[in-house]
Motif scaffolding. Structure first.
Motif, PDB file in Angstrom:
ATOM      1  N   ASN A   7       0.790  -1.098  -0.025  1.00 54.57           N
ATOM      2  CA  ASN A   7      -0.021  -0.004   0.133  1.00 54.57           C
ATOM      3  C   ASN A   7       1.028   1.124   0.237  1.00 54.57           C
ATOM      4  OD1 ASN A   7      -2.390  -1.457  -0.054  1.00 54.57           O
ATOM      5  ND2 ASN A   7      -2.536  -1.406   2.252  1.00 54.57           N
ATOM      6  N   LEU A   8       1.999   1.188   0.112  1.00 51.88           N
ATOM      7  CA  LEU A   8       2.932   2.281   0.355  1.00 51.88           C
ATOM      8  C   LEU A   8       4.244   2.027  -0.476  1.00 51.88           C
ATOM      9  CD1 LEU A   8       2.714   5.027   1.714  1.00 51.88           C
ATOM     10  CD2 LEU A   8       4.017   3.832   3.774  1.00 51.88           C
ATOM     11  N   TYR A   9       4.732   2.977  -1.348  1.00 52.16           N
ATOM     12  CA  TYR A   9       5.750   3.087  -2.274  1.00 52.16           C
ATOM     13  C   TYR A   9       6.713   4.623  -2.270  1.00 52.16           C
ATOM     14  CZ  TYR A   9       3.074  -0.942  -4.292  1.00 52.16           C
ATOM     15  OH  TYR A   9       2.475  -1.955  -4.688  1.00 52.16           O
ATOM     16  N   LEU A  10       7.649   4.373  -2.030  1.00 49.17           N
ATOM     17  CA  LEU A  10       8.714   5.698  -2.108  1.00 49.17           C
ATOM     18  C   LEU A  10       9.121   5.545  -3.532  1.00 49.17           C
ATOM     19  CD1 LEU A  10      10.316   5.889   0.991  1.00 49.17           C
ATOM     20  CD2 LEU A  10       8.417   7.183   0.436  1.00 49.17           C
ATOM     21  N   VAL A  11       8.977   6.727  -4.533  1.00 47.71           N
ATOM     22  CA  VAL A  11       9.461   6.846  -5.599  1.00 47.71           C
ATOM     23  C   VAL A  11      10.496   8.013  -5.732  1.00 47.71           C
ATOM     24  CG1 VAL A  11       8.689   7.203  -8.118  1.00 47.71           C
ATOM     25  CG2 VAL A  11       7.082   6.110  -6.616  1.00 47.71           C
ATOM     26  N   LYS A  12      11.789   7.351  -6.474  1.00 50.29           N
ATOM     27  CA  LYS A  12      12.645   8.361  -6.523  1.00 50.29           C
ATOM     28  C   LYS A  12      13.241   8.500  -8.049  1.00 50.29           C
ATOM     29  CE  LYS A  12      16.238   8.761  -3.773  1.00 50.29           C
ATOM     30  NZ  LYS A  12      17.097   8.813  -2.753  1.00 50.29           N
ATOM     31  N   GLU A  13      12.845   9.939  -8.672  1.00 51.55           N
ATOM     32  CA  GLU A  13      13.377   9.860  -9.916  1.00 51.55           C
ATOM     33  C   GLU A  13      15.031  10.059 -10.181  1.00 51.55           C
ATOM     34  OE1 GLU A  13      12.575  13.095 -13.562  1.00 51.55           O
ATOM     35  OE2 GLU A  13      11.811  13.289 -11.760  1.00 51.55           O
ATOM     36  N   HIS A  14      15.562   9.453 -11.212  1.00 54.60           N
ATOM     37  CA  HIS A  14      16.776   9.870 -11.405  1.00 54.60           C
ATOM     38  C   HIS A  14      17.012  11.205 -12.020  1.00 54.60           C
ATOM     39  CE1 HIS A  14      18.284   5.317 -11.656  1.00 54.60           C
ATOM     40  NE2 HIS A  14      17.346   5.278 -11.015  1.00 54.60           N
ATOM     41  N   VAL A  15      17.893  12.016 -11.321  1.00 52.24           N
ATOM     42  CA  VAL A  15      17.745  13.371 -12.018  1.00 52.24           C
ATOM     43  C   VAL A  15      19.476  13.493 -12.446  1.00 52.24           C
ATOM     44  CG1 VAL A  15      16.210  14.450 -10.712  1.00 52.24           C
ATOM     45  CG2 VAL A  15      18.454  14.212  -9.772  1.00 52.24           C
ATOM     46  N   GLY A  16      19.545  14.395 -13.483  1.00 55.55           N
ATOM     47  CA  GLY A  16      20.794  14.737 -13.980  1.00 55.55           C
ATOM     48  C   GLY A  16      20.544  15.823 -15.002  1.00 55.55           C
ATOM     49  N   MET A  17      21.818  16.523 -15.268  1.00 49.21           N
ATOM     50  CA  MET A  17      21.634  17.682 -16.120  1.00 49.21           C
ATOM     51  C   MET A  17      21.345  17.188 -17.769  1.00 49.21           C
ATOM     52  SD  MET A  17      24.401  20.666 -15.899  1.00 49.21           S
ATOM     53  CE  MET A  17      23.923  22.384 -16.486  1.00 49.21           C
ATOM     54  N   PHE A  18      22.018  16.281 -18.195  1.00 45.76           N
ATOM     55  CA  PHE A  18      21.852  15.893 -19.292  1.00 45.76           C
ATOM     56  C   PHE A  18      20.954  14.540 -19.535  1.00 45.76           C
ATOM     57  CE2 PHE A  18      25.326  18.634 -19.201  1.00 45.76           C
ATOM     58  CZ  PHE A  18      25.036  19.672 -20.242  1.00 45.76           C
ATOM     59  N   LYS A  19      19.905  14.457 -19.089  1.00 47.82           N
ATOM     60  CA  LYS A  19      19.244  13.361 -18.883  1.00 47.82           C
ATOM     61  C   LYS A  19      17.848  13.289 -19.934  1.00 47.82           C
ATOM     62  CE  LYS A  19      16.145  12.783 -15.654  1.00 47.82           C
ATOM     63  NZ  LYS A  19      14.822  12.272 -16.021  1.00 47.82           N
ATOM     64  N   ALA A  20      17.949  12.535 -20.763  1.00 46.98           N
ATOM     65  CA  ALA A  20      17.207  12.343 -21.787  1.00 46.98           C
ATOM     66  C   ALA A  20      15.690  11.405 -21.437  1.00 46.98           C
ATOM     67  CB  ALA A  20      17.427  12.256 -23.043  1.00 46.98           C
ATOM     68  N   ALA A  21      16.212  10.392 -20.626  1.00 46.76           N
ATOM     69  CA  ALA A  21      15.320   9.111 -20.524  1.00 46.76           C
ATOM     70  C   ALA A  21      14.701   9.359 -19.028  1.00 46.76           C
ATOM     71  CB  ALA A  21      16.131   7.723 -20.354  1.00 46.76           C
TER      72      ALA A  21
END
Length: 194
Positions: A7-21
């Protein structure tokens, strides 16, 4: 699938200056273990280039959400989008589970989540003032996505590109609505917030 019964999820986005995906990791907030990986594995060169322009919101995407063993849990796919997004969701065998249809002229963002027959499962509604989204079926809240979190996994919540998904206990562990909700969470950033 056991992973979808939570019922609970922590979501982390991959971040980067030159990130297309678009890449995300999903964690268990109780122990901090990574339980799902969301990857956009096959980007064409033109799409990659357009992701660094004002046209990025129109670009297609194909995100695969996999368990740690590499098994596909759900796949989220959209073609080129002009006025509003139409996103398809597929199960572990690439069979159509449902789709999302972005609503025009909504304040804060809104889209209809439908099953494979076109029946509305719920509606995702956001607030224009911040990062707060609810999955609603009528007045019933099925799930909630927010950047506000004070639980055990709070130390993982160090940047603005992290958020929590909380799915209601009322949704059966084997319900396809869970796959559609998890898929929709990946689309919030790509469809409504880019």
């Amino acid at each position: 699938m056991d992973i979808l019964a939570r019922n609970l999820y922590l979501v982390k986005e991959h971040v980067g200056m030159f990130k297309a995906a678009n890449n995300f990791d999903i964690f268990d907030p109780d122990n901090g273990d990574k339980i799902l990986e969301c990857r956009e594995e096959s980007l064409g060169i033109i799409t990659k280039i357009l992701r660094f322009t004002d046209y990025k919101t129109y670009t297609p995407f194909d995100v695969r959400i996999r368990a740690e063993d590499g098994t596909q849990v759900v796949r989220v796919k959209r073609g080129i989008s002009l006025l509003r997004s139409h996103v398809e969701v597929f199960d572990e065998n690439n069979a159509l589970l449902g789709s999302f249809h972005q609503k025009l002229l909504s304040i804060g963002g809104k889209f209809s989540i439908q099953d494979q027959h076109g029946n509305e499962v719920c509606e995702l509604k956001g607030k224009w003032t911040g990062w707060d989204f609810k999955f609603l079926y009528g007045d019933i809240e099925m799930a909630h996505v927010s950047k506000q979190w004070a639980g055990i996994g709070k130390e993982m919540f160090t940047s603005a590109d992290n958020y929590v998904l909380q799915i209601s206990d009322h949704i059966a562990p084997n319900s396809p609505a869970r796959q559609l909700i998890i898929a929709a969470v990946m689309c919030i950033d790509m469809v409504l917030k880019e």
